[in-house]
Design a protein around this motif. Structure first.
Motif, mmCIF file in Angstrom:
data_model
loop_
_atom_site.group_PDB
_atom_site.id
_atom_site.type_symbol
_atom_site.label_atom_id
_atom_site.label_comp_id
_atom_site.label_asym_id
_atom_site.label_seq_id
_atom_site.Cartn_x
_atom_site.Cartn_y
_atom_site.Cartn_z
ATOM 1 N N VAL A 388 0.842 -1.202 0.000
ATOM 2 C CA VAL A 388 0.000 0.000 0.000
ATOM 3 C C VAL A 388 0.874 1.247 0.000
ATOM 4 O O VAL A 388 1.784 1.393 0.823
ATOM 5 N N GLN A 395 -7.444 4.188 -3.474
ATOM 6 C CA GLN A 395 -7.089 2.878 -2.944
ATOM 7 C C GLN A 395 -8.247 1.888 -2.978
ATOM 8 O O GLN A 395 -8.082 0.734 -2.600
ATOM 9 N N LEU A 399 -3.442 -0.060 -5.269
ATOM 10 C CA LEU A 399 -2.645 0.293 -4.091
ATOM 11 C C LEU A 399 -1.511 1.250 -4.380
ATOM 12 O O LEU A 399 -1.081 2.006 -3.515
ATOM 13 N N TYR A 432 -12.030 -4.947 -6.333
ATOM 14 C CA TYR A 432 -10.963 -4.806 -5.342
ATOM 15 C C TYR A 432 -9.613 -4.767 -6.071
ATOM 16 O O TYR A 432 -9.512 -5.168 -7.243
ATOM 17 N N VAL A 594 -1.862 -5.830 0.465
ATOM 18 C CA VAL A 594 -3.156 -5.912 -0.198
ATOM 19 C C VAL A 594 -4.141 -6.824 0.514
ATOM 20 O O VAL A 594 -5.350 -6.596 0.463
ATOM 21 N N HIS A 597 -6.518 -5.185 2.808
ATOM 22 C CA HIS A 597 -7.191 -4.028 2.220
ATOM 23 C C HIS A 597 -8.623 -3.942 2.757
ATOM 24 O O HIS A 597 -9.308 -4.952 2.931
#
Length: 637
Positions: A388, A395, A399, A432, A594, A597
């Motif tokens: 990230v 985001q 990322l 995502y 990730v 996330h």
């Protein structure tokens, strides 16, 4: 120097040149520089190599030909096979191999791989050779005869330490023996997905299918004479550590259902995590009237031709089953909970031609550099895309800059494949960031979705009924058979086996029901003389090679055993503060990656959101961590 086992007559330059035509030019270049030290070739080729894969090399034909001509000349002269480059040259070679700069911390790992090509060089070296009687008294029980158990056994045999392998199945191979579903295969290139000391130059495909993989592990068991040490069709029920005599008391159940007791000084779990199927938690599942089974329990007698098949799950196994059966079924109904990111790979369905096999077997260093290229392309070269960037503006979709580039590449592929089907596009593009779940390689998945007899269903399932699948809105999709591509009980590591350590504490009580932890994924305080291979936080989610992680873990285990045996002590056990500090580091790393996330769900995390299954480290970092053993981190008793 050509491999004498392959060549029985002096090499002919023209014949060598002809055979080199099928090999990858970039990899040949690296072998040439390794053999000659002629680094100028690197500068000539570097502008035309954009990545480690063969389809990322764009050298002019004239340059390709010149590399092959020079290498044929060198090979015909039978060069010395060991000309280690200095660090500066090796750094530049790795950069050309990867198509980008490679950090200096890969130098030691690559140097080891280039100069030590055999099993003895990867085996334990005693500092002071133990008395033979002490070795014989160190009986070790390995639970599991999959890739980890076999490798542990080979290393113990090399060290002269007696062992027994307990395997619940009636053959070796672990997941590659158990899984027989249509299309079953590996999604890591085979020339990387094999033991470093036991390469196979004869893989039929770059991504082999199940039968060839299983035969590979069967062959390893035979070559290293492991079968006399095997107890097949035998399952470990529980193991208890006897503190008074520092031994493990192990209860096993044989094929007849009879329980017997075994004893060992050291216990090694090599059971893996992808071997206990997890059926979906859907009401009415047992009521289904037709054949119904998990992909890992595939019925070999099931004939899907002409049938209406409902498949629940679109992960790795579903991605392989679907395209394999779709042409022959009357209808394939695929029930998807969430989509996966899918990447194209031109080699996924490609066979390995004979010229490439010849180069792998006969050109010095070609295999080693080819493995490094695969290592980079399928593992550490991807790692920066997982982190990230706090300053990254959006985001919710990506990322960092590299992650965004990967997302766009995969999304572009999906849009090209389904250009005429916007209805499908809306269902298959994830919301995502890339790598939040394991990336899948396109197995003609999108082509399959466009078939007239295939439905991709994303509505909510309410229940399974005798005639099929009932949705939340009351509709019923009628089916003749039900395939469950729903993964495994990963959160319950070592399940259903029970392991009792000091003071009778059971391992799952220490962990909780879904929060496995271990130092380096290998050892747990309170459980002396116990090692876990493919343990907590050693899985790989973005790519990589689980065999590599196994080789690292077994090396560390052997160093620990050396400490135990050479010290004359009875037990070795990780210190609690070392274990706790390490797991804090793991959690801190994952907090910036990730898999944690916001809003992300995957099987790597437990119900509290902690990532317990996969490693946050680059492979080179885990290699470093496991290449040394610090006795101060352990208690010897």
């Amino acid at each position: 120097m050509l491999d004498s086992s392959q060549e029985t007559t002096p090499p002919d330059r023209a014949e060598i040149r002809r055979k080199l035509e099928a090999a990858d030019p970039a990899t040949l270049l690296l072998a040439l520089v390794q053999l000659t030290g002629e680094g100028d070739w690197l500068a000539s080729a570097k502008p035309f190599i954009r990545g480690p894969m063969n389809y990322q090399e764009f050298m002019p034909e004239e340059l390709r030909g010149a590399i092959r001509d020079r290498l044929a000349e060198v090979l015909a002269e039978a060069p010395a096979a060991d000309r280690p480059p200095d660090d500066a040259l090796l750094r530049e070679m790795m950069a050309v191999a990867a198509g980008e700069k490679v950090a200096d911390d890969y130098i030691a790992m690559m140097r080891e791989d280039l100069t030590h090509d055999t099993l003895p060089s990867r085996s334990l070296r005693w500092r002071k050779v133990p008395d033979p009687s002490a070795l014989q008294a160190t009986e070790i029980v390995i639970i599991g005869a999959g890739m980890s158990g076999l490798y542990a056994a080979i290393q113990l045999r090399q060290a002269g330490i007696p062992f027994t392998i307990i395997e619940k199945n009636d053959a070796v191979g672990g997941t590659w023996y158990e899984n027989v579903y249509p299309g079953c295969g590996v999604d890591t290139p085979n020339h990387f997905y094999c033991y470093a000391f036991e390469p196979n130059h004869d893989w039929s495909y770059y991504f082999a299918k199940r039968d060839e993989l299983w035969r590979y592990f069967e062959g390893v068991a035979d070559k290293y004479d492991l079968r006399p040490h095997l107890r097949l069709s035998t399952e470990v029920v529980e193991a208890r550590y006897d503190e008074a005599c520092a031994r493990w008391r192990i209860a096993v159940r044989n094929a007849d259902g009879q329980t017997e007791q075994m004893s060992a000084r050291v216990l090694v779990s090599a059971v893996g995590v992808l071997n206990r199927p997890k059926p979906p938690d859907i009401e009415g599942l047992p009521s289904f009237a037709g054949p119904a089974f998990h992909t890992a329990q595939w019925d070999r007698n099931f004939d899907w031709r002409g049938k209406r098949v409902a498949m629940i799950g679109t992960g790795a196994s579903g991605h392989q089953v679907g395209p394999a059966i779709a042409p022959d079924v009357a209808r394939l109904m695929i029930f998807q909970r969430s989509p996966h990111w899918v990447v194209p790979n031109p080699n996924y369905h490609a066979g390995v031609d004979e010229g490439k096999k010849w180069a792998l077997a006969n050109v010095p260093f070609y295999l080693r550099w080819y493995r490094f290229q695969l290592f980079w392309g399928f593992a550490d070269g991807l790692h920066d895309a997982l982190r990230v960037d706090p300053a990254w503006p959006d985001q919710s979709r990506s990322l960092n800059l590299l992650n965004e580039k990967h997302r766009r590449f995969m999304e572009r592929h999906m849009r090209n494949e389904l250009a005429e089907r916007p209805d499908l596009l809306a269902k298959v593009i994830p919301d995502y960031p890339a790598y939040g779940k394991r990336i899948l390689i396109d197995n003609h998945w999108f082509r399959m979705l466009k078939r007239d007899n295939v439905d991709l269903i994303t509505d909510t399932i309410e229940a399974i009924v005798p005639e099929g699948v009932r949705m939340k809105d009351g509709r019923i999709h009628q089916a003749d058979a039900l395939v469950l591509a729903t993964g495994f009980k990963v959160s319950k590591m070592l399940f259903p086996m029970k392991v009792f350590g000091r003071e009778g504490r059971e391992l799952h009580d220490v962990w909780g029901d879904d929060d496995a932890k271990a130092y380096l994924g290998l050892t747990v305080p309170g459980f002396p003389n116990f090692f876990i291979l493919t343990g907590p936080n050693t899985g790989l989610a973005h790519g990589g090679n689980q065999i590599f992680m196994t080789e690292c873990g077994v090396r560390y285990m052997m160093l620990a055993l050396r400490e135990l045996l050479e010290s004359g002590k009875r037990s070795i056990e990780c210190r609690k503060e070392v274990y706790e500090n390490y797991n804090r580091e793991v959690d801190d790393m994952h907090a910036r990656m990730v898999w944690t996330h916001k809003g992300m769900t995957n099987w790597y995390r437990n119900r509290h959101g902690r990532v317990f299954a996969i490693s946050p480290w680059r492979l080179v970092e885990y290699w470093k961590m496991t290449s040394r053993f610090d006795a101060a981190e352990y208690e010897l008793g």
